[in-house]
Design a protein around this motif. Structure first.
Motif, PDB file in Angstrom:
ATOM      1  N   LEU A  18      -2.992  -1.054  15.542  1.00 12.94           N
ATOM      2  CA  LEU A  18      -4.039  -0.289  14.537  1.00 12.94           C
ATOM      3  C   LEU A  18      -3.053   0.282  13.340  1.00 12.94           C
ATOM      4  O   LEU A  18      -3.453   0.396  12.449  1.00 12.94           O
ATOM      5  CB  LEU A  18      -4.721   0.600  15.221  1.00 12.94           C
ATOM      6  CG  LEU A  18      -6.069  -0.262  16.028  1.00 12.94           C
ATOM      7  CD1 LEU A  18      -7.152   0.736  16.702  1.00 12.94           C
ATOM      8  CD2 LEU A  18      -6.921  -1.178  14.703  1.00 12.94           C
ATOM      9  N   ASP A  19      -2.151   1.173  14.018  1.00 11.92           N
ATOM     10  CA  ASP A  19      -1.196   1.827  13.000  1.00 11.92           C
ATOM     11  C   ASP A  19      -0.515   0.939  12.037  1.00 11.92           C
ATOM     12  O   ASP A  19      -0.637   1.359  10.632  1.00 11.92           O
ATOM     13  CB  ASP A  19      -0.239   2.724  13.719  1.00 11.92           C
ATOM     14  CG  ASP A  19      -0.850   3.823  14.507  1.00 11.92           C
ATOM     15  OD1 ASP A  19      -1.903   4.271  14.530  1.00 11.92           O
ATOM     16  OD2 ASP A  19      -0.197   4.368  15.412  1.00 11.92           O
ATOM     17  N   GLN A  20      -0.190  -0.388  12.427  1.00 10.26           N
ATOM     18  CA  GLN A  20       0.479  -1.008  11.554  1.00 10.26           C
ATOM     19  C   GLN A  20      -0.245  -1.891  10.698  1.00 10.26           C
ATOM     20  O   GLN A  20      -0.025  -1.803   9.257  1.00 10.26           O
ATOM     21  CB  GLN A  20       1.464  -2.226  12.306  1.00 10.26           C
ATOM     22  CG  GLN A  20       2.717  -1.749  12.992  1.00 10.26           C
ATOM     23  CD  GLN A  20       3.336  -2.536  14.042  1.00 10.26           C
ATOM     24  OE1 GLN A  20       2.942  -3.722  13.992  1.00 10.26           O
ATOM     25  NE2 GLN A  20       4.315  -2.142  14.394  1.00 10.26           N
ATOM     26  N   GLY A  21      -1.501  -2.264  11.216  1.00 12.15           N
ATOM     27  CA  GLY A  21      -2.756  -2.600  10.231  1.00 12.15           C
ATOM     28  C   GLY A  21      -2.913  -1.596   9.337  1.00 12.15           C
ATOM     29  O   GLY A  21      -3.447  -1.963   8.201  1.00 12.15           O
ATOM     30  N   SER A  22      -3.165  -0.434   9.588  1.00  8.90           N
ATOM     31  CA  SER A  22      -3.687   0.659   8.602  1.00  8.90           C
ATOM     32  C   SER A  22      -2.452   0.715   7.539  1.00  8.90           C
ATOM     33  O   SER A  22      -3.139   0.816   6.303  1.00  8.90           O
ATOM     34  CB  SER A  22      -3.628   2.018   9.440  1.00  8.90           C
ATOM     35  OG  SER A  22      -3.988   2.861   8.430  1.00  8.90           O
ATOM     36  N   ILE A  23      -1.177   0.735   7.981  1.00  3.44           N
ATOM     37  CA  ILE A  23      -0.071   0.829   6.901  1.00  3.44           C
ATOM     38  C   ILE A  23      -0.332  -0.400   5.896  1.00  3.44           C
ATOM     39  O   ILE A  23      -0.344  -0.162   4.607  1.00  3.44           O
ATOM     40  CB  ILE A  23       1.133   1.061   7.416  1.00  3.44           C
ATOM     41  CG1 ILE A  23       1.460   2.180   8.193  1.00  3.44           C
ATOM     42  CG2 ILE A  23       2.293   0.706   6.352  1.00  3.44           C
ATOM     43  CD1 ILE A  23       2.604   2.479   9.159  1.00  3.44           C
ATOM     44  N   PHE A  24      -0.621  -1.576   6.441  1.00  7.88           N
ATOM     45  CA  PHE A  24      -0.659  -2.746   5.666  1.00  7.88           C
ATOM     46  C   PHE A  24      -1.852  -2.748   4.754  1.00  7.88           C
ATOM     47  O   PHE A  24      -1.676  -3.150   3.518  1.00  7.88           O
ATOM     48  CB  PHE A  24      -0.882  -4.002   6.817  1.00  7.88           C
ATOM     49  CG  PHE A  24      -0.841  -5.187   5.952  1.00  7.88           C
ATOM     50  CD1 PHE A  24       0.157  -5.725   5.319  1.00  7.88           C
ATOM     51  CD2 PHE A  24      -1.928  -5.936   5.913  1.00  7.88           C
ATOM     52  CE1 PHE A  24       0.384  -7.148   4.411  1.00  7.88           C
ATOM     53  CE2 PHE A  24      -2.066  -7.331   4.972  1.00  7.88           C
ATOM     54  CZ  PHE A  24      -1.059  -7.691   4.487  1.00  7.88           C
ATOM     55  N   VAL A  25      -2.941  -2.202   5.281  1.00  7.22           N
ATOM     56  CA  VAL A  25      -4.170  -2.260   4.420  1.00  7.22           C
ATOM     57  C   VAL A  25      -4.001  -1.104   3.282  1.00  7.22           C
ATOM     58  O   VAL A  25      -4.364  -1.395   2.115  1.00  7.22           O
ATOM     59  CB  VAL A  25      -5.454  -1.694   5.131  1.00  7.22           C
ATOM     60  CG1 VAL A  25      -6.621  -1.302   4.221  1.00  7.22           C
ATOM     61  CG2 VAL A  25      -5.594  -2.794   6.078  1.00  7.22           C
ATOM     62  N   LYS A  26      -3.296   0.074   3.469  1.00  6.90           N
ATOM     63  CA  LYS A  26      -2.811   1.127   2.443  1.00  6.90           C
ATOM     64  C   LYS A  26      -2.067   0.360   1.459  1.00  6.90           C
ATOM     65  O   LYS A  26      -2.227   1.010   0.273  1.00  6.90           O
ATOM     66  CB  LYS A  26      -1.905   2.258   3.153  1.00  6.90           C
ATOM     67  CG  LYS A  26      -3.263   3.000   3.944  1.00  6.90           C
ATOM     68  CD  LYS A  26      -2.565   4.221   4.565  1.00  6.90           C
ATOM     69  CE  LYS A  26      -3.353   4.985   5.656  1.00  6.90           C
ATOM     70  NZ  LYS A  26      -2.563   6.097   6.312  1.00  6.90           N
ATOM     71  N   PHE A  27      -0.936  -0.416   1.887  1.00  5.88           N
ATOM     72  CA  PHE A  27      -0.133  -1.112   1.035  1.00  5.88           C
ATOM     73  C   PHE A  27      -0.877  -2.240   0.157  1.00  5.88           C
ATOM     74  O   PHE A  27      -0.764  -2.061  -0.969  1.00  5.88           O
ATOM     75  CB  PHE A  27       0.990  -1.881   1.867  1.00  5.88           C
ATOM     76  CG  PHE A  27       1.732  -2.776   0.889  1.00  5.88           C
ATOM     77  CD1 PHE A  27       2.711  -2.122   0.112  1.00  5.88           C
ATOM     78  CD2 PHE A  27       1.577  -4.174   0.826  1.00  5.88           C
ATOM     79  CE1 PHE A  27       3.484  -2.964  -0.817  1.00  5.88           C
ATOM     80  CE2 PHE A  27       2.461  -4.837   0.240  1.00  5.88           C
ATOM     81  CZ  PHE A  27       3.477  -4.372  -0.665  1.00  5.88           C
ATOM     82  N   LEU A  28      -1.750  -2.694   0.682  1.00  5.85           N
ATOM     83  CA  LEU A  28      -2.585  -3.757  -0.090  1.00  5.85           C
ATOM     84  C   LEU A  28      -3.507  -2.929  -1.107  1.00  5.85           C
ATOM     85  O   LEU A  28      -3.463  -3.440  -2.227  1.00  5.85           O
ATOM     86  CB  LEU A  28      -3.578  -4.510   0.725  1.00  5.85           C
ATOM     87  CG  LEU A  28      -2.792  -5.624   1.491  1.00  5.85           C
ATOM     88  CD1 LEU A  28      -3.761  -6.380   2.255  1.00  5.85           C
ATOM     89  CD2 LEU A  28      -1.990  -6.680   0.527  1.00  5.85           C
ATOM     90  N   CYS A  29      -4.027  -1.889  -0.675  1.00  6.75           N
ATOM     91  CA  CYS A  29      -4.856  -1.004  -1.572  1.00  6.75           C
ATOM     92  C   CYS A  29      -4.121  -0.395  -2.937  1.00  6.75           C
ATOM     93  O   CYS A  29      -4.426  -0.543  -3.809  1.00  6.75           O
ATOM     94  CB  CYS A  29      -5.488   0.081  -0.830  1.00  6.75           C
ATOM     95  SG  CYS A  29      -6.766  -0.345   0.091  1.00  6.75           S
ATOM     96  N   LEU A  30      -2.788   0.111  -2.325  1.00  5.95           N
ATOM     97  CA  LEU A  30      -1.896   0.460  -3.551  1.00  5.95           C
ATOM     98  C   LEU A  30      -1.466  -0.596  -4.364  1.00  5.95           C
ATOM     99  O   LEU A  30      -1.607  -0.406  -5.630  1.00  5.95           O
ATOM    100  CB  LEU A  30      -0.495   0.968  -2.785  1.00  5.95           C
ATOM    101  CG  LEU A  30       0.557   1.644  -3.839  1.00  5.95           C
ATOM    102  CD1 LEU A  30       0.021   2.623  -4.643  1.00  5.95           C
ATOM    103  CD2 LEU A  30       1.958   1.825  -3.073  1.00  5.95           C
TER     104      LEU A  30
END
Length: 166
Positions: A18-30
């Motif tokens: 979940l932590d890695q998924g959260s980082i990935f989602v934040k990257f995509l948003c950025l």
């Protein structure tokens, strides 16, 4: 005991995923915000901007900030949502700002007659650099400022033409 150990391990693994998924989602948003609201690359092709841009296609870097603050100037190459087909983006040069009188040849292939128009408030006059093969303000009139989506900064492809657009 084995079940408890398994559940702890599973919980730890799930939390890490979940932590890695959260980082990935934040990257995509950025990435989305950067591409939509700051700077993006765009593939431009067609004859309307010859000789500034190539017929076979150039990749340009466009910024999406300055036009929001009214910082579009004469001579800027801009990305504009097409007034004729809102699904398409066109690349043209700004040749008139609100209040400017623009004189142009209505059809350079047919005659030498010229037409004069005053660009209304909240609009710009855009034209392609290739007057003989460009559908622009000469055909659809002044363009509302709100249709401007960005301002071209650099040509990044092909590499031998890398640099500012003039």
């Amino acid at each position: 005991m084995r079940l408890l150990s398994f559940l702890k391990q599973w919980r730890s693994t799930a939390k890490e995923a979940l932590d890695q998924g959260s980082i990935f989602v934040k990257f995509l948003c950025l990435l989305h915000v950067t591409d939509r609201y700051l700077v993006s690359s765009t593939h431009v092709y067609g004859p309307s901007m010859l000789p500034t841009l190539n017929l076979t296609g150039d990749v340009i870097l466009a910024e999406h900030v300055s036009h929001r603050f009214g910082k579009v100037e004469l001579g800027d190459v801009v990305l504009v949502r097409s007034p004729r087909d809102p699904r398409k983006m066109v690349t043209k040069r700004v040749l008139g700002l609100e209040g400017h009188r623009v004189t142009f040849s209505a059809d350079p292939l047919v005659d030498d007659g010229s037409v004069s128009v005053v660009v209304p408030k909240g609009h710009v006059w855009i034209q392609g650099d290739n007057l003989y093969a460009s559908t622009d303000s000469r055909y659809f009139g002044p363009v509302p400022y709100g249709l401007i989506q960005g301002k071209a900064l650099l040509r990044v492809w092909p590499p031998d033409s890398f640099g500012r657009l003039r």
